[in-house]
Design an enzyme around this catalytic site. Sequence first.
Site, mmCIF file in Angstrom:
data_model
loop_
_atom_site.group_PDB
_atom_site.id
_atom_site.type_symbol
_atom_site.label_atom_id
_atom_site.label_comp_id
_atom_site.label_asym_id
_atom_site.label_seq_id
_atom_site.Cartn_x
_atom_site.Cartn_y
_atom_site.Cartn_z
ATOM 1 N N GLY A 192 -70.249 12.124 -23.843
ATOM 2 C CA GLY A 192 -69.202 13.355 -23.967
ATOM 3 C C GLY A 192 -69.274 13.075 -25.556
ATOM 4 O O GLY A 192 -69.210 12.038 -26.510
ATOM 5 N N CYS A 221 -71.592 2.996 -34.624
ATOM 6 C CA CYS A 221 -72.688 4.186 -33.723
ATOM 7 C C CYS A 221 -73.989 3.039 -34.543
ATOM 8 O O CYS A 221 -74.939 4.255 -34.622
ATOM 9 C CB CYS A 221 -72.724 5.148 -34.389
ATOM 10 S SG CYS A 221 -70.874 6.524 -33.494
#
Length: 184
Positions: free
Chosen positions: A129, A147
């Site tokens: 999530g 990321c």
Amino acid sequence: MQTFTAARDAATEDELWLVEHPPVFTQGLNGKPEHVIAPGYIPVVPVDRGGQVTYHGPGQVVAYPMVDLRRRGIGVRRMVTMLERSVIALLSELGIDAHARADAPGVYVDEAKIAQVGLRVRRGCSYHGVSFNVAMDLEPFGRINPCGYAGLQVTDLASLGVDLPLDAAMDRLESAFRAELGAH
């Protein structure tokens, strides 16, 4: 999450789990080892979500929506957008202008990332999530390319001058996500 998702059937209610993790780096399925620069004492755990490496730790809300996307008629991209919009709505309530980026999932204040998104869909159901930085030690983000982006700036509510207890952040994120899910 994997066990819950594997055991689901058509009648299983959707759930939203809200947690705070001890310090951990999680590396997505396609994560490249070169994005983990200097983990030190913090474990690096491979996980079965999309995306590269991120950090989870105290002072961060992690929301795991276990949603039957097929039943709700939601695609994966739409689910990512709903998670981003939930954080953006919460930040807007606090007077903070935030946005998503088409080229890099998550939520940004100016150019600093305040929420990370990584999903997995199995049998038409989502898990993993969004993680939302509330009041945390941001130093571990400097040990990775967050990321997969070298030099990506990361922020939290505390750095933006907002004092919001973690339990209140969890409640607000849950309300914002439920509103997004209900609006679909």
